[in-house]
Scaffold this motif. Structure first.
Motif, mmCIF file in Angstrom:
data_model
loop_
_atom_site.group_PDB
_atom_site.id
_atom_site.type_symbol
_atom_site.label_atom_id
_atom_site.label_comp_id
_atom_site.label_asym_id
_atom_site.label_seq_id
_atom_site.Cartn_x
_atom_site.Cartn_y
_atom_site.Cartn_z
ATOM 1 N N MET A 53 0.793 -1.255 0.174
ATOM 2 C CA MET A 53 0.142 0.045 0.317
ATOM 3 C C MET A 53 0.696 1.141 -0.292
ATOM 4 N N ASN A 54 0.861 1.887 -1.417
ATOM 5 C CA ASN A 54 2.241 2.844 -1.442
ATOM 6 C C ASN A 54 1.399 4.243 -1.379
ATOM 7 N N GLN A 55 -0.204 4.196 -2.288
ATOM 8 C CA GLN A 55 -0.596 5.673 -1.597
ATOM 9 C C GLN A 55 -0.491 6.327 0.402
ATOM 10 N N LEU A 56 0.052 7.088 0.124
ATOM 11 C CA LEU A 56 0.134 7.622 1.380
ATOM 12 C C LEU A 56 -1.283 7.902 2.619
ATOM 13 N N HIS A 57 -1.966 8.869 1.684
ATOM 14 C CA HIS A 57 -3.804 8.538 2.127
ATOM 15 C C HIS A 57 -4.468 7.388 2.408
ATOM 16 N N GLU A 58 -3.797 6.314 1.031
ATOM 17 C CA GLU A 58 -4.906 4.848 1.687
ATOM 18 C C GLU A 58 -4.296 4.390 2.868
ATOM 19 N N ARG A 59 -3.062 4.211 3.174
ATOM 20 C CA ARG A 59 -2.082 4.365 3.827
ATOM 21 C C ARG A 59 -3.001 4.498 5.600
ATOM 22 N N ILE A 60 -2.966 6.167 5.573
ATOM 23 C CA ILE A 60 -3.681 6.681 6.560
ATOM 24 C C ILE A 60 -4.485 6.671 7.127
ATOM 25 N N SER A 61 -5.686 6.247 6.190
ATOM 26 C CA SER A 61 -6.783 6.354 6.250
ATOM 27 C C SER A 61 -6.910 4.678 6.735
ATOM 28 N N PHE A 62 -6.433 4.194 6.116
ATOM 29 C CA PHE A 62 -7.111 2.955 6.703
ATOM 30 C C PHE A 62 -6.503 2.465 7.791
ATOM 31 N N GLU A 63 -4.984 3.037 8.378
ATOM 32 C CA GLU A 63 -4.499 3.415 10.135
ATOM 33 C C GLU A 63 -6.186 3.882 10.678
ATOM 34 N N THR A 64 -6.501 4.727 10.186
ATOM 35 C CA THR A 64 -7.352 5.334 11.188
ATOM 36 C C THR A 64 -8.330 4.335 11.247
ATOM 37 N N SER A 65 -8.977 3.928 9.821
ATOM 38 C CA SER A 65 -10.312 2.314 10.245
ATOM 39 C C SER A 65 -10.029 1.830 11.302
ATOM 40 N N LEU A 66 -8.966 0.836 10.883
ATOM 41 C CA LEU A 66 -8.775 0.002 12.221
ATOM 42 C C LEU A 66 -8.860 0.543 13.523
ATOM 43 N N THR A 67 -7.685 2.011 14.153
ATOM 44 C CA THR A 67 -8.468 1.976 15.685
ATOM 45 C C THR A 67 -9.537 2.276 15.504
ATOM 46 N N GLU A 68 -10.499 3.212 14.605
ATOM 47 C CA GLU A 68 -12.188 2.828 14.886
ATOM 48 C C GLU A 68 -12.563 1.821 14.937
ATOM 49 N N GLU A 69 -12.191 0.700 14.522
ATOM 50 C CA GLU A 69 -13.294 -0.785 14.181
ATOM 51 C C GLU A 69 -12.980 -0.685 16.126
ATOM 52 N N VAL A 70 -11.438 -0.457 16.479
ATOM 53 C CA VAL A 70 -10.718 -1.319 17.843
ATOM 54 C C VAL A 70 -12.046 -0.499 18.794
ATOM 55 N N VAL A 71 -11.774 1.059 19.016
ATOM 56 C CA VAL A 71 -12.580 2.073 19.501
ATOM 57 C C VAL A 71 -14.178 1.417 19.778
ATOM 58 N N SER A 72 -14.882 0.998 18.392
ATOM 59 C CA SER A 72 -16.166 0.877 18.611
ATOM 60 C C SER A 72 -16.580 -0.139 19.179
ATOM 61 N N MET A 73 -15.328 -1.110 18.915
ATOM 62 C CA MET A 73 -15.769 -1.991 20.112
ATOM 63 C C MET A 73 -15.637 -1.858 21.984
ATOM 64 N N PHE A 74 -15.534 -0.523 22.322
ATOM 65 C CA PHE A 74 -15.684 -0.690 23.340
ATOM 66 C C PHE A 74 -17.424 0.746 23.080
ATOM 67 N N THR A 75 -18.065 -0.496 23.225
ATOM 68 C CA THR A 75 -19.292 0.280 23.548
ATOM 69 C C THR A 75 -20.200 1.685 24.696
ATOM 70 N N GLU A 76 -20.731 1.787 24.802
ATOM 71 C CA GLU A 76 -20.986 3.170 25.770
ATOM 72 C C GLU A 76 -21.404 1.700 26.867
ATOM 73 N N GLU A 77 -21.235 0.806 27.108
ATOM 74 C CA GLU A 77 -21.888 0.350 27.806
ATOM 75 C C GLU A 77 -20.362 -0.031 28.708
ATOM 76 N N ARG A 78 -19.821 -0.672 27.644
ATOM 77 C CA ARG A 78 -18.067 -1.374 28.229
ATOM 78 C C ARG A 78 -17.521 0.079 29.005
ATOM 79 N N LYS A 79 -17.891 1.516 27.609
ATOM 80 C CA LYS A 79 -17.112 3.299 28.968
ATOM 81 C C LYS A 79 -17.680 2.717 29.964
ATOM 82 N N GLU A 80 -18.795 2.768 30.278
ATOM 83 C CA GLU A 80 -19.793 2.713 31.140
ATOM 84 C C GLU A 80 -19.126 2.372 32.590
ATOM 85 N N GLU A 81 -18.776 0.860 32.040
ATOM 86 C CA GLU A 81 -17.779 -0.087 33.335
ATOM 87 C C GLU A 81 -16.640 0.390 33.409
#
Length: 160
Positions: free
Chosen positions: A65-93
């Motif tokens: 993946m040599n295109q910088l924007h594609e790679r940075i965007s995918f990095e951000t997407s992977l971070t977003e994916e993990v963050v989304s696993m921390f639902t409001e319920e889990r964050k409340e815990e």
């Protein structure tokens, strides 16, 4: 390790000191190799002055993946994916652990570390506003270099 095991480790870490000042931080870095691109997402719970617990998630894309924007965007997407696993319920815990102690120093914040910088010499500076907006849309505090150490240092060490 399953996500449930990761969550339980974070919870146990926080329960050891319910008066602690905690930061739950996420960040992804990548490295292009000869036939694939490796992405590492770091998940870190840090108790100010008392250490941290951390783990990584690895994703391999079977192409360069040599295109910088594609790679940075995918990095951000992977971070977003993990963050989304921390639902409001889990964050409340997690918040419930420190909530009774907020007047005695207890605190809890969530940060998204993005492996980009805003300096004039940084090629990623043109993506800063876009990636910051994506983290803010998740309701977490975005950090860029040099403050984005989970992405630029911790995750980076496992991309090689």
């Amino acid at each position: 390790m399953s996500f449930q095991q990761v969550f339980q480790n974070i919870k146990r870490f926080m329960e050891k000191d319910p008066y602690g000042s905690y930061k739950l931080m996420f960040g992804t870095d990548s490295q292009v190799h000869s036939t694939y691109t490796r992405f590492i997402t770091g998940i870190v719970i840090q108790c100010e002055t008392k250490g941290a617990w951390a783990c990584i998630r690895k994703v391999i894309v079977p192409r360069k993946m040599n295109q910088l924007h594609e790679r940075i965007s995918f990095e951000t997407s992977l971070t977003e994916e993990v963050v989304s696993m921390f639902t409001e319920e889990r964050k409340e815990e997690l918040i419930e652990i420190v909530l009774p102690n907020i007047y005695r120093g207890g605190s809890f914040t969530i940060e998204g570390h993005i492996d980009i910088g805003s300096g004039n010499k940084n090629k990623t500076r043109i993506f800063v506003n876009e990636m910051l907006a994506r983290m803010e849309a998740l309701g977490i505090e975005p950090k860029i270099k040099p403050e984005a150490f989970v992405a630029s240092s911790y995750a980076n060490r496992y991309t090689k």
